[in-house]
Design a protein around this motif. Structure first.
Motif, PDB file in Angstrom:
ATOM      1  N   LEU A 126       0.834  -1.204   0.000  1.00 31.95           N
ATOM      2  CA  LEU A 126       0.000   0.000   0.000  1.00 31.95           C
ATOM      3  C   LEU A 126       0.872   1.258   0.000  1.00 31.95           C
ATOM      4  N   GLU A 127       1.938   1.227   0.797  1.00 34.60           N
ATOM      5  CA  GLU A 127       2.838   2.388   0.839  1.00 34.60           C
ATOM      6  C   GLU A 127       3.545   2.590  -0.500  1.00 34.60           C
ATOM      7  N   LEU A 128       3.974   1.494  -1.124  1.00 31.54           N
ATOM      8  CA  LEU A 128       4.664   1.601  -2.413  1.00 31.54           C
ATOM      9  C   LEU A 128       3.749   2.142  -3.507  1.00 31.54           C
ATOM     10  N   ASP A 129       2.474   1.822  -3.414  1.00 32.86           N
ATOM     11  CA  ASP A 129       1.517   2.352  -4.400  1.00 32.86           C
ATOM     12  C   ASP A 129       1.486   3.878  -4.364  1.00 32.86           C
ATOM     13  N   ASN A 130       1.779   4.455  -3.183  1.00 38.56           N
ATOM     14  CA  ASN A 130       1.755   5.915  -3.017  1.00 38.56           C
ATOM     15  C   ASN A 130       3.145   6.538  -3.109  1.00 38.56           C
ATOM     16  N   THR A 131       4.163   5.737  -3.461  1.00 36.98           N
ATOM     17  CA  THR A 131       5.531   6.245  -3.607  1.00 36.98           C
ATOM     18  C   THR A 131       5.805   6.492  -5.085  1.00 36.98           C
ATOM     19  N   GLN A 132       6.213   7.729  -5.387  1.00 36.14           N
ATOM     20  CA  GLN A 132       6.361   8.114  -6.797  1.00 36.14           C
ATOM     21  C   GLN A 132       7.776   7.923  -7.319  1.00 36.14           C
ATOM     22  N   GLU A 133       8.793   7.999  -6.450  1.00 34.62           N
ATOM     23  CA  GLU A 133      10.176   7.893  -6.895  1.00 34.62           C
ATOM     24  C   GLU A 133      10.896   6.799  -6.125  1.00 34.62           C
ATOM     25  N   ALA A 134      11.738   6.048  -6.840  1.00 31.52           N
ATOM     26  CA  ALA A 134      12.427   4.916  -6.217  1.00 31.52           C
ATOM     27  C   ALA A 134      13.403   5.351  -5.136  1.00 31.52           C
ATOM     28  N   ASN A 135      13.993   6.553  -5.265  1.00 23.34           N
ATOM     29  CA  ASN A 135      14.989   6.972  -4.278  1.00 23.34           C
ATOM     30  C   ASN A 135      14.376   7.469  -2.971  1.00 23.34           C
ATOM     31  N   THR A 136      13.042   7.485  -2.898  1.00 17.16           N
ATOM     32  CA  THR A 136      12.395   7.861  -1.630  1.00 17.16           C
ATOM     33  C   THR A 136      11.708   6.662  -0.973  1.00 17.16           C
ATOM     34  N   ILE A 137      12.067   5.477  -1.423  1.00 18.81           N
ATOM     35  CA  ILE A 137      11.389   4.272  -0.946  1.00 18.81           C
ATOM     36  C   ILE A 137      11.638   4.040   0.550  1.00 18.81           C
ATOM     37  N   PHE A 138      10.578   3.827   1.289  1.00 21.05           N
ATOM     38  CA  PHE A 138      10.609   3.520   2.726  1.00 21.05           C
ATOM     39  C   PHE A 138      11.444   4.535   3.519  1.00 21.05           C
ATOM     40  N   ARG A 139      11.331   5.803   3.149  1.00 20.04           N
ATOM     41  CA  ARG A 139      12.089   6.848   3.843  1.00 20.04           C
ATOM     42  C   ARG A 139      11.320   7.423   5.036  1.00 20.04           C
ATOM     43  N   ARG A 162      12.882 -10.402   1.810  1.00 20.47           N
ATOM     44  CA  ARG A 162      12.569 -11.018   0.509  1.00 20.47           C
ATOM     45  C   ARG A 162      11.280 -10.418  -0.060  1.00 20.47           C
ATOM     46  N   SER A 163      10.288 -10.248   0.813  1.00 19.67           N
ATOM     47  CA  SER A 163       9.017  -9.673   0.376  1.00 19.67           C
ATOM     48  C   SER A 163       9.194  -8.216  -0.058  1.00 19.67           C
ATOM     49  N   LEU A 164       9.958  -7.435   0.714  1.00 19.56           N
ATOM     50  CA  LEU A 164      10.191  -6.027   0.376  1.00 19.56           C
ATOM     51  C   LEU A 164      10.903  -5.911  -0.975  1.00 19.56           C
ATOM     52  N   ARG A 165      11.889  -6.765  -1.175  1.00 20.78           N
ATOM     53  CA  ARG A 165      12.648  -6.740  -2.431  1.00 20.78           C
ATOM     54  C   ARG A 165      11.735  -7.034  -3.620  1.00 20.78           C
ATOM     55  N   HIS A 166      10.886  -8.040  -3.473  1.00 20.47           N
ATOM     56  CA  HIS A 166       9.962  -8.414  -4.544  1.00 20.47           C
ATOM     57  C   HIS A 166       8.985  -7.279  -4.835  1.00 20.47           C
ATOM     58  N   LEU A 167       8.424  -6.667  -3.804  1.00 21.61           N
ATOM     59  CA  LEU A 167       7.453  -5.593  -3.979  1.00 21.61           C
ATOM     60  C   LEU A 167       8.091  -4.369  -4.628  1.00 21.61           C
ATOM     61  N   ALA A 168       9.326  -4.037  -4.217  1.00 21.95           N
ATOM     62  CA  ALA A 168      10.011  -2.868  -4.768  1.00 21.95           C
ATOM     63  C   ALA A 168      10.328  -3.056  -6.247  1.00 21.95           C
ATOM     64  N   CYS A 169      10.781  -4.257  -6.606  1.00 23.64           N
ATOM     65  CA  CYS A 169      11.086  -4.537  -8.020  1.00 23.64           C
ATOM     66  C   CYS A 169       9.821  -4.485  -8.868  1.00 23.64           C
ATOM     67  N   LYS A 170       8.731  -4.938  -8.323  1.00 20.59           N
ATOM     68  CA  LYS A 170       7.457  -4.929  -9.046  1.00 20.59           C
ATOM     69  C   LYS A 170       6.967  -3.494  -9.249  1.00 20.59           C
ATOM     70  N   ARG A 171       7.182  -2.633  -8.224  1.00 19.82           N
ATOM     71  CA  ARG A 171       6.711  -1.241  -8.314  1.00 19.82           C
ATOM     72  C   ARG A 171       7.604  -0.399  -9.228  1.00 19.82           C
ATOM     73  N   PHE A 172       8.926  -0.638  -9.207  1.00 15.63           N
ATOM     74  CA  PHE A 172       9.866   0.134 -10.029  1.00 15.63           C
ATOM     75  C   PHE A 172      10.715  -0.836 -10.860  1.00 15.63           C
ATOM     76  N   PRO A 173      10.140  -1.456 -11.879  1.00 13.54           N
ATOM     77  CA  PRO A 173      10.840  -2.499 -12.649  1.00 13.54           C
ATOM     78  C   PRO A 173      12.045  -1.978 -13.429  1.00 13.54           C
ATOM     79  N   GLY A 174      12.113  -0.673 -13.685  1.00 13.35           N
ATOM     80  CA  GLY A 174      13.210  -0.148 -14.477  1.00 13.35           C
ATOM     81  C   GLY A 174      14.399   0.321 -13.675  1.00 13.35           C
ATOM     82  N   ASP A 175      14.332   0.236 -12.358  1.00  9.56           N
ATOM     83  CA  ASP A 175      15.427   0.719 -11.506  1.00  9.56           C
ATOM     84  C   ASP A 175      16.237  -0.464 -10.990  1.00  9.56           C
TER      85      ASP A 175
END
Length: 797
Positions: free
Chosen positions: A342-355, A441-454
């Motif tokens: 849910l938080e990743l859905d509202n995150t617009q940039e990869a460099n601000t992830i879980f900040r 492992r779950s965080l890594r999978h979710l982050a890659c899914k949200r920002f596949p190009g980074d």
């Protein structure tokens, strides 16, 4: 929790000059010291800056803080104290407050309670005259203070006092006990008698002005007896021929010397005090069931656990009981994965992830503190001990350098520590707890899914937690993770490891930095070999790559400290003495040593421990005793205070909970004079006479009382009832009116994706809370004033 500093400390009697004042602060439950800070050198405004977290294992009246001046050649001298009654702790909880120091007066140093039975009766004498008499039965006392670390020799004086009289009587002295049973009755004449034949009153006393006064004293034989406390009961409360029987709290003499002492200085405290009344388990079943369903609710924002975090987002402590409850029931990973998505859905940039300080990051922070404690100990404790115990200066900030500092030497020292911490962390993946790996492992999978190009996001999603929120926090505050008993004395100590964590996080995602003087260190971490080590470490703790293990679990120190141990030799039981020893527990063995760091006098394999239980005070006339029953004779140990005893019992019980041959019963006393003193069995091998304490089968770091966590959640929900109502109103309005929000500033406080589903959960929470409150009200009605659990606060002189 406690943290403190002092200012304008006054002078004390003795050889110390005020400018040379070296002080320390102690924390006491009533008169029992449970913690002390390190000594702060030569300052009348010391900043102690130490945090202490502890469970309170027994009833108490006051939480007290004493400031002492350290003396080399004589006893440490008290500067002053702050004493806060238990009932007042909630007023100061969660806030910083300056308290004026009060004089340490022996007549105000009291604790405990006394059980009295009183009766006012009319009697007729042999000559036919009548009068009123009062009988005072002093039954027993509980929780009297230790005197010089040992049980006291108490006795009581019972007096009837008034404007023109003071009749005093005395009980027998009870030897070596803090819970004496007196069972003595005293009689007093209340009014002067008069003759029935003449009906002539002879100077009848005013019963309104009479009091029963009970004083407790410690018998000192050759020295002056020590005052332990008093209570006063007005005679007017006694009804004729009715028995009044109640427990009374002992009070200070002269109302505890409440006069203000401006010249002693002040103490700044930040206290966090939490007290909950836990109901029977069945009462919490509906609340636990609703919370544990949270991972399955769609959307996750409509779940009870998310709602709890949403309405209490300003209160960090709300997350911990919820996390503990989810962990205990193996529901944490699916819940935090849903919240992170849910938080990743509202995150617009990869460099601000879980900040940010979101519900997801707070949950993961608390999870790592709970399950990662042993991991930190294995990975960081050796190098942290080396840093803190060395005298090497590591300061390289030009602004903070002192005259005479050699910045090149400091850089070399810092570089050496950085490399040690770096190596310890990057080689530790095999020790990372499986639960942490599952979350990463779950965080890594979710982050890659949200920002596949980074390409970096798979690493930054994990490094932001494991480096910045786990390792760095532990190094900055090692005492919070039991890595050190105190704060590091200087800020130079945590700098190296903190910088390592920042560098490792930076090398995993190519971040920038601000401090130019740190450039060389950060640059070294951009070398390819360092980057590869960091990425390999992150891969191993967050993917399905199998981790290489040494095959042998490293010995982890779970607890150690100074205790009093009863001799284990061949002397007759009556001749065995208690000696100071250093007790050390690892996940493999329990050992005791003459001094810290010395070779072990004796080692007990943890697998051979068959029971860990308390020992009755009467067995050795000592408080805070426990026993470790193993394949040979029981090991009898006295802890330094009630908190230490409770912690030893908990960790020893947990580390041995799965042992084969665990006992079902034990002897709460000792074997002496040919018999067990608890049950009088003659054989030293006789089975125990009392059931052993049941130890919950849980991971060592997951010793969780679900009922207590549920009660804490209920208390937090109750304290935020108005926000719950506001959320209900917002859901009801949104469900009916589907257009633009009429009050966006009100609705924006909450995450409401599906109003109807969220409203349904809120109504369930409301019904559960009302039933729990009803159960609490029933309990409060039953709790009688004057009972052992709710003693009367009597008058003071």
């Amino acid at each position: 929790k406690h943290q403190s500093e002092a200012k304008n400390l006054g002078s004390v009697s003795g050889p110390n000059r005020q400018r040379d004042l070296c002080t320390f602060c102690t924390i006491s439950l009533d008169q029992e010291e449970v913690f002390r800070t390190k000594v702060f050198d030569k300052s009348v405004c010391p900043f102690y800056g130490e945090d202490f977290y502890f469970e309170i294992p027994r009833p108490f009246q006051c939480l007290s803080f004493y400031v002492y001046a350290k003396s080399v050649f004589q006893r440490d001298l008290p500067v002053g104290k702050v004493s806060i009654r238990k009932d007042d702790l909630c007023k100061y909880s969660g806030k910083e407050h300056w308290f004026g120091l009060q004089t340490v007066d022996p007549n105000s140093e009291v604790q405990g309670k006394v059980h009295l039975e009183m009766r006012l009766s009319e009697v007729i004498t042999e000559n036919g005259s009548t009068g009123q008499h009062i009988s005072v039965r002093i039954i027993e006392c509980k929780e009297l203070p230790l005197i010089s670390g040992q049980n006291c020799d108490p006795y009581a004086t019972v007096s009837l006092v008034g404007p023109a009289r003071s009749d005093q009587k005395k009980t027998k002295v009870k030897k070596k006990t803090s819970n004496p049973h007196f069972e003595e009755t005293f009689f007093f004449e209340v009014t002067r008698s008069y003759s029935r034949r003449t009906q002539f009153n002879v100077e009848e006393e005013d019963i309104e002005k009479l009091e029963i006064k009970v004083d407790l004293w410690n018998n000192e034989n050759l020295a002056q007896d020590v005052f332990l406390g008093e209570t006063r009961v007005p005679v007017k409360i006694l009804q004729s021929d009715h028995i009044h029987k109640a427990w009374y709290l002992l009070q200070p003499k002269g109302n505890g010397n409440k006069s203000k002492s401006d010249d002693l200085g002040s103490l700044r405290l930040k206290l966090t005090y939490i007290e909950d009344t836990v109901l029977p388990s069945a009462c919490y079943t509906p609340l636990c069931t609703l919370l544990l369903k949270s991972p399955d609710v769609k959307p996750i924002s409509a779940s009870a656990a998310h709602i709890l975090g949403d309405i209490c987002r300003e209160r960090y402590e709300v997350v911990l009981p919820m996390v503990r409850l989810l962990l205990h029931n193996n529901r944490f990973v699916p819940f935090v994965s849903a919240v992170a998505a849910l938080e990743l859905d509202n995150t617009q940039e990869a460099n601000t992830i879980f900040r940010g300080n979101s519900l997801a990051t707070r949950c993961i922070d608390d999870m790592m503190k709970i399950v990662g404690k042993n991991y930190l100990s294995v990975t960081l404790k050796p190098v942290i001990d080396e840093i803190c115990e060395s005298n090497k200066t590591c300061e390289i900030d030009p602004i903070k350098l002192k005259e005479g500092d050699n910045v090149e030497v400091n850089k070399e020292n810092l570089q050496g520590y950085v490399q040690k911490v770096f190596s310890s962390i990057t080689q530790s993946s095999s020790n990372c707890p499986p639960l942490m790996c599952d979350v990463f492992r779950s965080l890594r999978h979710l982050a890659c899914k949200r920002f596949p190009g980074d390409p970096h996001v798979q690493y930054s999603a994990v490094s932001s937690f494991v480096f910045l929120r786990f390792f760095a926090v532990a190094v900055l505050s090692p005492h919070s993770f039991q890595l050190r008993s105190h704060h590091p004395v200087s800020t130079r100590h945590p700098l190296s490891a903190l910088m390592t964590s920042e560098c490792m996080h930076w090398s995993s995602q190519s971040s920038s930095f601000k401090e130019t003087y740190m450039y060389d260190f950060f640059k070294s971490f951009q070398e390819e070999k360092c980057i590869e080590k960091v990425k390999k470490f992150l891969d191993e703790i967050s993917s399905n790559v199998s981790k290489e293990s040494s095959g042998l679990e490293d010995a982890v120190v779970l607890k150690e400290g100074e205790v009093q141990k009863r001799a284990q030799g061949r002397k007759p039981p009556g001749m065995k003495t208690f000696k100071k020893r250093w007790l050390r527990l690892t996940n493999r063995e329990l050992s005791y040593h003459k001094h810290k760091g010395k070779d072990a006098d004796r080692t007990i394999n943890v697998k051979n421990i068959r029971a860990v239980e308390k020992v009755d005070e009467s067995a050795f006339n000592r408080k805070n005793m426990f026993q470790v029953v193993h394949s040979e004779k029981p090991l009898y140990v006295q802890a330094g205070n009630c908190v230490e005893a409770s912690e030893w019992l908990e960790v020893l019980s947990q580390v041995s909970r799965c042992n084969e041959g665990r006992l079902a019963t034990f002897h709460p006393s000792n074997y002496t004079s040919g018999a067990w003193q608890c049950c009088q069995s003659l054989s030293s091998n006789a089975p125990g006479c009392k059931p052993c304490t049941t130890t919950m089968l849980a991971n060592l770091q997951l010793d969780i009382d679900c009922d207590r966590e549920a009660e804490r959640i209920f208390s937090l929900l109750s304290a935020n009832d108005t926000k719950l109502q506001s959320m209900e109103d917002a859901c009801a309005s949104l469900a009916v009116y589907q257009g633009p929000q009429r009050e966006p500033e009100e609705y924006s406080k909450f995450t409401i994706q599906e109003p109807k589903e969220t409203f349904h959960t809120l109504k369930q929470l409301r019904n559960i809370m009302e039933e729990l409150q009803r159960q609490h009200n029933i309990r409060n009605d039953v709790r009688q004033y004057g009972s052992l659990d709710n003693p009367i606060v009597g008058k003071t002189s």
